[in-house]
Design an enzyme around this catalytic site. Structure first.
Site, short mmCIF file in Angstrom:
data_model
loop_
_atom_site.label_atom_id
_atom_site.label_comp_id
_atom_site.label_asym_id
_atom_site.label_seq_id
_atom_site.Cartn_x
_atom_site.Cartn_y
_atom_site.Cartn_z
CB ALA A 48 -0.91 0.01 1.24
N GLY A 51 3.55 3.29 -5.60
CA GLY A 51 3.07 2.78 -6.89
C GLY A 51 1.56 2.58 -6.97
CG PHE A 73 9.04 -5.38 4.02
CD1 PHE A 73 9.12 -5.20 5.40
CD2 PHE A 73 9.82 -6.36 3.43
CE1 PHE A 73 9.97 -6.00 6.16
CE2 PHE A 73 10.67 -7.16 4.19
CZ PHE A 73 10.74 -6.97 5.56
CD GLU A 74 8.04 1.30 1.79
OE1 GLU A 74 9.20 1.77 1.71
OE2 GLU A 74 7.38 0.93 0.80
CG ASP A 110 7.88 -11.04 4.57
OD1 ASP A 110 7.24 -10.78 3.52
OD2 ASP A 110 8.61 -12.04 4.69
CB ALA A 111 2.77 -8.87 2.68
CG LEU A 138 2.72 -7.96 -1.81
CD1 LEU A 138 3.14 -9.30 -1.23
CD2 LEU A 138 3.18 -6.82 -0.93
CE1 TYR A 234 7.15 -7.03 -16.29
CE2 TYR A 234 5.36 -8.33 -17.22
CZ TYR A 234 5.90 -7.62 -16.17
OH TYR A 234 5.20 -7.51 -15.00
CB VAL A 273 8.43 5.94 -13.79
CG1 VAL A 273 9.71 6.03 -12.97
CG2 VAL A 273 8.68 6.31 -15.23
P1 NAI Z 1 6.11 -0.71 -6.09
O1 NAI Z 1 7.51 -1.15 -5.94
O2 NAI Z 1 5.83 0.75 -6.25
O3 NAI Z 1 5.23 -1.20 -4.84
C1 NAI Z 1 5.47 -2.41 -4.19
C2 NAI Z 1 4.76 -2.44 -2.85
O4 NAI Z 1 4.95 -3.73 -2.26
C3 NAI Z 1 5.27 -1.42 -1.82
O5 NAI Z 1 4.18 -0.96 -1.05
C4 NAI Z 1 6.19 -2.27 -0.94
O6 NAI Z 1 6.36 -1.78 0.39
C5 NAI Z 1 5.42 -3.57 -0.93
N1 NAI Z 1 6.22 -4.75 -0.58
C6 NAI Z 1 7.27 -5.29 -1.26
N2 NAI Z 1 7.70 -6.40 -0.62
C7 NAI Z 1 6.89 -6.57 0.46
C8 NAI Z 1 6.82 -7.55 1.50
N3 NAI Z 1 7.64 -8.59 1.55
N4 NAI Z 1 5.87 -7.38 2.44
C9 NAI Z 1 5.02 -6.33 2.42
N5 NAI Z 1 5.03 -5.40 1.45
C10 NAI Z 1 5.95 -5.51 0.49
O7 NAI Z 1 5.52 -1.55 -7.30
P2 NAI Z 1 4.39 -1.33 -8.38
O8 NAI Z 1 5.04 -1.00 -9.68
O9 NAI Z 1 3.29 -0.47 -7.87
O10 NAI Z 1 3.87 -2.83 -8.53
C11 NAI Z 1 2.71 -3.33 -7.94
C12 NAI Z 1 2.11 -4.40 -8.84
O11 NAI Z 1 1.74 -3.79 -10.09
C13 NAI Z 1 3.10 -5.52 -9.19
O12 NAI Z 1 2.39 -6.74 -9.23
C14 NAI Z 1 3.57 -5.15 -10.59
O13 NAI Z 1 4.01 -6.25 -11.33
C15 NAI Z 1 2.27 -4.57 -11.15
N6 NAI Z 1 2.44 -3.74 -12.35
C16 NAI Z 1 3.40 -2.75 -12.42
C17 NAI Z 1 3.56 -2.02 -13.59
C18 NAI Z 1 4.60 -0.95 -13.70
O14 NAI Z 1 4.90 -0.52 -14.83
N7 NAI Z 1 5.16 -0.47 -12.62
C19 NAI Z 1 2.69 -2.25 -14.77
C20 NAI Z 1 1.65 -3.23 -14.54
C21 NAI Z 1 1.56 -3.96 -13.38
NA NA Z 2 2.28 -0.83 -5.05
#
Ligand code: NAI
Ligand code: NA
Length: 395
Positions: A48, A51, A73-74, A110-111, A138, A234, A273
């Site tokens: 949450a 992104g 996880f921050e 850790d989720a 995640l 990808y 991004v």
């Molecule tokens: P992000 O890196 O911005 O967000 C990841 C989130 O997961 C953060 O809140 C982080 O704290 C949390 N996190 C990571 N490991 C954790 C753990 N072990 N326990 C608890 N929380 C944890 O990533 P983003 O880009 O928002 O990705 C989210 C989803 O969207 C992913 O499934 C990604 O593949 C998908 N996605 C991303 C795209 C992109 O271009 N960035 C495009 C389409 C889908």
């Molecule tokens: Na996210």
């Protein structure tokens, strides 16, 4: 302290609380400007803090007045050391939510673990009773499996053969060829274990067992497809196998929710991004060209615009439109033929010299630093800033 960006490799290891607050306020203002959504009322967002997950939390809270629990996880701050950006984002989000009387609490851990799932279950029981939506967002390079204790690493590799293409180092602007070696050994299995659907299903099972899901419950997880250009690394690479698994898992979860008329969706989102996408080779070059073309065509979106469209035009209307594989598509504008044809043509021409004009390298760079709270015009970075900031609803 005075906080400046410090990069290591492709990531930024400092973040700016005022800039993170700016980013969150911009997203909240966007959602408020769009009016009310008849959306969820009690939402758990897993992932949450940054992104798409953060955008989902903001859209839930400020678009439909939802109570939210956020899991992430921050890195917390310490004297002289900044927190990671998701920490400051969450502090700003909760502060704004609480000002408006909107319930918001968070769990940092850790989720993938049983402990964090249990802690979340206890908090839902205590405060919310039942929830009507889970957003699963995640993105992680590693997962320690809760039953075996094994630590799995995900990879971003092609399958079957090495892959050579152009990429850009968006810090220096250098465009060069890279070759990525194909997956070997347990790479595919490990990537599916980390980024596939198993943990999503475990969450929903655990919540359902405790009777914490209301009738007509919805859950959504995020996927990506993308164009031919990036397919090898990808969608047809190791991460693509994980996304195939995630997408299949939606059907398994929906089956398990029949008695409460629940539904699990995968939404295919646009390339953006984020901290996660910056780490994928080739993708930053693609995104910098895509941004240029989408901005020129007037169809560019960031995370918040994407998730607003997901809620207001897909998830919370009668008859959610799905593609032939049962997925929600909000990558429709990215995948438009005219957009992809232009990107493919620019791709051929892109060099270190031409990219700054052919592509939106500057936009990429600015958005990358925005992720960490830097490069906002409204923030005076020469001023001292308090680095130790609490998340008001942190458990
Ligand atoms: P992000 O890196 O911005 O967000 C990841 C989130 O997961 C953060 O809140 C982080 O704290 C949390 N996190 C990571 N490991 C954790 C753990 N072990 N326990 C608890 N929380 C944890 O990533 P983003 O880009 O928002 O990705 C989210 C989803 O969207 C992913 O499934 C990604 O593949 C998908 N996605 C991303 C795209 C992109 O271009 N960035 C495009 C389409 C889908
Ligand atoms: Na996210």
């Amino acid at each position: 302290m005075i906080i400046e960006p410090r990069t290591r490799g492709f990531i930024c290891i400092t973040s700016h609380p005022k800039g993170c607050e700016r980013s969150v306020l911009n997203q909240i203002n966007y959602i408020k400007s769009k009016g009310k959504i008849e959306g969820p009322k009690k939402v758990l967002v897993i992932g949450a803090s940054t992104g798409f997950g953060l955008a989902s939390r903001i859209t839930s809270a400020f678009g439909s007045n939802a109570s939210t629990i956020g899991v992430f996880f921050e890195k917390p701050p310490a004297e002289g050391k900044t927190a990671s950006s998701g920490w400051y984002n969450t502090a700003a989000f909760e502060t704004e939510a609480h000002k408006e009387g909107i319930y918001a609490k968070s769990i940092n851990g850790d989720a993938f673990s049983n402990e964090v799932k249990q802690q979340t279950i206890d908090l839902i029981k205590k405060d919310l009773g039942q929830i009507d939506m889970v957003v699963y967002s995640l993105a992680s390079p590693v997962r320690t499996h809760p039953t075996t204790g094994m630590r799995h690493k995900s990879t971003l590799k092609p399958i079957g053969g090495s892959y050579t293409n152009k990429t850009v180092d968006f810090h220096t602007g250098e465009v060069k060829e890279i070759t990525i070696e194909p997956s070997a050994g347990d790479d595919i299995e490990n990537t599916v274990t980390v980024m596939g659907g198993e943990d999503w299903e475990m969450w929903i099972d655990a919540l359902k067992k405790e009777n914490l899901l209301s009738s007509d419950f919805k859950t959504v997880a995020y996927s990506y497809i993308g164009p031919k250009l990036t397919e090898a690394v990808y969608r047809k690479g190791t991460i693509g196998k994980a996304k195939d698994h995630l997408e299949k898992t939606a059907f398994t979860i929906t089956d398990s929710l029949k008695d409460i008329n629940g539904k699990a969706y995968v939404s295919v989102n646009k390339a953006l991004v984020t901290q996660s996408s910056s780490a994928i080779p080739v993708i930053p070059l693609y995104i910098s060209l895509l941004y240029k073309v989408m901005k020129e065509s007037g169809v560019h979106e960031g995370c918040i615009e994407q998730i607003h469209r997901l809620y207001s035009e897909r998830l919370f209307i009668n008859d959610t439109p799905l593609d032939s594989k049962g997925r929600i598509r909000i990558d429709d504008w990215e995948m438009r033929d005219d957009i992809q044809e232009k990107v493919a043509a620019l791709w051929k021409e892109a060099t270190t010299e031409s990219l700054p004009t052919l592509g939106d390298l500057e936009g990429y760079n600015t958005e990358f630093f925005n992720l960490f709270g830097f490069k906002y015009d409204e923030v005076d970075y020469s001023l001292e800033s308090e680095e130790v900031i609490d998340i008001p609803g942190l458990q």
